[in-house]
Design a protein around this motif. Sequence first.
Motif, short mmCIF file in Angstrom:
data_model
loop_
_atom_site.label_atom_id
_atom_site.label_comp_id
_atom_site.label_asym_id
_atom_site.label_seq_id
_atom_site.Cartn_x
_atom_site.Cartn_y
_atom_site.Cartn_z
N TYR A 1 0.84 -1.20 0.00
CA TYR A 1 0.00 0.00 0.00
C TYR A 1 0.88 1.26 0.00
CZ TYR A 1 -3.30 3.53 1.62
OH TYR A 1 -4.07 4.66 1.74
N TYR B 1 2.70 -6.63 4.42
CA TYR B 1 1.56 -6.92 5.28
C TYR B 1 0.32 -6.09 4.95
CZ TYR B 1 3.78 -2.86 7.47
OH TYR B 1 4.36 -1.63 7.68
N ASN B 2 0.42 -5.16 4.03
CA ASN B 2 -0.72 -4.36 3.61
C ASN B 2 -0.61 -4.14 2.11
OD1 ASN B 2 -2.88 -2.65 3.37
ND2 ASN B 2 -1.97 -0.93 4.46
N PRO B 3 -1.46 -4.81 1.31
CA PRO B 3 -2.64 -5.58 1.66
C PRO B 3 -2.29 -6.97 2.21
CG PRO B 3 -2.29 -5.71 -0.69
CD PRO B 3 -1.25 -4.74 -0.16
N PHE C 1 1.66 -10.36 7.39
CA PHE C 1 0.95 -9.74 8.52
C PHE C 1 1.31 -10.40 9.85
CE2 PHE C 1 -2.73 -8.95 11.28
CZ PHE C 1 -2.78 -7.57 11.20
N ARG D 1 -6.85 -9.35 12.02
CA ARG D 1 -7.35 -9.64 10.67
C ARG D 1 -8.87 -9.48 10.63
NH1 ARG D 1 -4.92 -12.22 6.47
NH2 ARG D 1 -2.71 -12.70 6.65
N LYS E 1 -8.45 -0.60 -1.45
CA LYS E 1 -7.19 -0.44 -0.71
C LYS E 1 -7.43 -0.24 0.78
CE LYS E 1 -4.61 1.89 -4.45
NZ LYS E 1 -3.87 3.14 -4.79
N ASN F 1 -9.41 -0.57 4.64
CA ASN F 1 -9.62 -1.67 5.57
C ASN F 1 -10.91 -1.47 6.35
OD1 ASN F 1 -6.26 -1.29 5.77
ND2 ASN F 1 -7.01 -3.35 5.41
N ASN G 1 -7.88 -7.84 0.28
CA ASN G 1 -8.00 -7.46 1.69
C ASN G 1 -9.14 -8.16 2.43
OD1 ASN G 1 -5.91 -5.76 2.57
ND2 ASN G 1 -6.73 -4.04 1.40
#
Length: 232
Positions: free
Chosen positions: A10, A34-36, A56, A89, A160, A162, A185
Amino acid sequence: IINTTPCGMYPNVGQCLIDPKAFPRLEAVLDVVYNPFRTELLLRAEDCGVTAAGGFEMLVAQAVFAAEHFTGSTLDTDTLIPTISRRLRHQLANVSLIGMPGCGKSTVGAALAKRLDKRFVDLDAEIERRTGHNIPDIFAEEGEDAFRRYEAEVLAEVAKGNSQVIACGGGVVKNPANSRALRQNGPVLWVRRPLSRLATRGRPLSKGGEALRQMEAERTPLYTAAATAELE
């Protein structure tokens, strides 16, 4: 293959340096991003049937071990790391809803968002907000191709984020890139409803009768491919 670069992280999601298909003996892929949760590299690995994992849980492990170091405490890392990872999560994941026009995605999505304490996003409403035009007018004045471009652009940005429940338009799965954006995601749920119970008023491509049956036949394989689970 272990990716330790920030490629695909991201906000530059969708980027990928490696094609897993080029490695016929590949057994597993680890991406420390870890993101996404699922980078393009991981999605490509999954498409090849290769075991894939993201970074993650590694991020959570760093925090747990740092807490041990700075506090001088001894923590049950074997329990804490997976427990905290699952909890975060659940909190951070998106839940995306797909299905035929008028199947109730917006109604289900709003209720689900309230239950899960997540932000609700109606993708069609978001498209109207960003373009300043309602969807029937976009279809009438610019055509379906223009609408699909708007849809892909808005979804790419929304996905993108959360902690959202995203209710998508019925034709979102016509563009494979949209399905990948949704999968990065969180889970994608296919809301299924009999044709006789679909709402059709105000829906440019959903007029009922034979046209609706043909649409369902064409889109069912796309929904199947995109969905993580089905809701009936």
